[in-house]
Design an enzyme around this catalytic site. Structure first.
Site, PDB file in Angstrom:
ATOM      1  N   ASP A   9       0.867  -1.175   0.000  1.00 34.61           N
ATOM      2  CA  ASP A   9       0.000   0.000   0.000  1.00 34.61           C
ATOM      3  C   ASP A   9       0.913   1.237   0.000  1.00 34.61           C
ATOM      4  OD1 ASP A   9      -2.272   1.727   0.553  1.00 34.61           O
ATOM      5  OD2 ASP A   9      -1.534   1.782   2.627  1.00 34.61           O
ATOM      6  N   ASP A  11      -0.223   5.223   0.772  1.00 34.28           N
ATOM      7  CA  ASP A  11      -0.482   6.272   1.768  1.00 34.28           C
ATOM      8  C   ASP A  11      -0.628   5.667   3.153  1.00 34.28           C
ATOM      9  OD1 ASP A  11      -0.399   8.340  -0.078  1.00 34.28           O
ATOM     10  OD2 ASP A  11      -2.485   8.040  -0.640  1.00 34.28           O
TER      11      ASP A  11
HETATM   12  C1  XBP Z   1      -4.865   6.479   0.249  1.00 31.73           C
HETATM   13  C2  XBP Z   1      -6.083   7.181   0.512  1.00 31.73           C
HETATM   14  C3  XBP Z   1      -6.418   8.185  -0.429  1.00 31.73           C
HETATM   15  C4  XBP Z   1      -5.987   9.574  -0.074  1.00 31.73           C
HETATM   16  C5  XBP Z   1      -6.559  10.523  -1.060  1.00 31.73           C
HETATM   17  O1  XBP Z   1      -5.124   5.175  -0.109  1.00 31.73           O
HETATM   18  O2  XBP Z   1      -6.786   6.944   1.442  1.00 31.73           O
HETATM   19  O3  XBP Z   1      -7.803   8.156  -0.603  1.00 31.73           O
HETATM   20  O4  XBP Z   1      -6.435   9.902   1.227  1.00 31.73           O
HETATM   21  O5  XBP Z   1      -6.191  10.135  -2.291  1.00 31.73           O
HETATM   22  P1  XBP Z   1      -4.049   3.995   0.048  1.00 31.73           P
HETATM   23  P2  XBP Z   1      -6.633  10.906  -3.620  1.00 31.73           P
HETATM   24  O6  XBP Z   1      -3.904   3.779   1.533  1.00 31.73           O
HETATM   25  O7  XBP Z   1      -4.730   2.869  -0.673  1.00 31.73           O
HETATM   26  O8  XBP Z   1      -2.742   4.390  -0.595  1.00 31.73           O
HETATM   27  O9  XBP Z   1      -7.151  12.262  -3.236  1.00 31.73           O
HETATM   28  O10 XBP Z   1      -5.385  10.959  -4.415  1.00 31.73           O
HETATM   29  O11 XBP Z   1      -7.703  10.077  -4.279  1.00 31.73           O
END
Ligand code: XBP
Length: 264
Positions: A9, A11
């Protein structure tokens, strides 16, 4: 069934960066003349809705359903989210650090020739910017597949992003190991049959991680040990590839599949 690939993953897992997303959302709202503001407590709840556009849409549908029903609303959200992405990118470029142990473990997997992939709800442009800013431009080539938000219609907790990653790797879910930080991500990986390690992040403490292989506060380093919240570190101070192989082998589901394969 031996461990055949890692699926990361982004973020919260590679970088503890949801605060940057939150600040970028709020800056975009202010620039658009909106009086919306997501504080940390409300953002924690909003994170249950993955994807920035989906999160904004959900927020307005809850707060002002008439506005959300207007014909121009999807285009408005699209433009607002484009501005948010630009502002998030500026914040990334100001400098972010990988969480402890991430660069080391990616390096260990590369040294061992173990394929790696990415499964994230954020957009490809954000993934590229984050990887380039932390590991360098060449890091994009270290991942056999980058399954990003725009590749699917159903984001996490649906299994689709993990299925895209598995298709690209050409592997069954049970042969891989996902590294995630949220219960939404865990549900997505598990729904695709991928055993999952959780490294808890700023916004995911206290979530339900019952179906994880193990739950730790961080991957850690020799001088910055991991705290285990669920599972056994088998005497190790931090998470390395050998420990991932042990956890993967111990996984009940993998053992059962291994027995079936051996019996055929
Ligand atoms: C990350 C997220 C995203 C960001 C916002 O997902 O939760 O939704 O908060 O992203 P992951 P965008 O943990 O799967 O990486 O605004 O770019 O959509």
């Amino acid at each position: 069934m031996a461990l055949a690939a890692l699926i990361w993953d982004v973020d919260g897992t590679l970088v503890d960066n949801e605060e940057l997303h939150r600040q970028a959302f709020n800056a975009a709202f202010t620039a658009a003349g909106l009086d919306w503001h997501w504080d940390q407590a409300s953002y924690r709840e909003l994170l249950a809705v993955t994807g920035g556009r989906e999160r904004i849409t959900h927020f307005v549908q809850t707060r002002d359903p008439d506005r959300a029903a207007r014909p121009g609303f999807p285009a408005f959200v699209r433009d607002l989210h484009i501005d948010k992405t630009r502002r998030y990118g500026e914040r990334l470029d100001a400098g972010v650090s990988l969480r402890p142990g991430v660069a080391r473990l990616i390096g260990e997997a590369r040294d061992a020739g173990l394929p790696q992939a990415i499964a994230t709800t954020t957009s490809r442009v954000n993934v590229e910017r984050l990887l380039e800013g932390t590991l360098g431009r060449e890091a994009l080539g270290w991942f056999s597949v980058i399954a990003s938000g725009e590749t699917v219609t159903a984001k996490k907790p649906a299994p689709d992003l993990y299925r895209v990653a598995l298709d690209g790797l050409g592997l069954p879910g049970a042969s891989c190991l996902a590294i995630e930080d949220t219960s939404v991500g865990l549900r997505s990986a598990r729904a695709a049959g991928v055993p999952t390690l959780i490294t808890v992040s700023r916004y995911s403490s206290g979530e339900d991680f019952t179906s994880a292989l193990a739950v730790v506060d961080r991957l850690g380093e020799p001088d910055l040990p991991s705290q285990v919240l669920h599972g056994s570190l088998h005497g190790q101070a931090y998470i390395d590839l050998s420990l991932l192989r042990i956890w993967h082998k111990e996984n009940k589901l993998n053992k059962e599949i291994g027995n079936i394969v051996n019996a055929i």
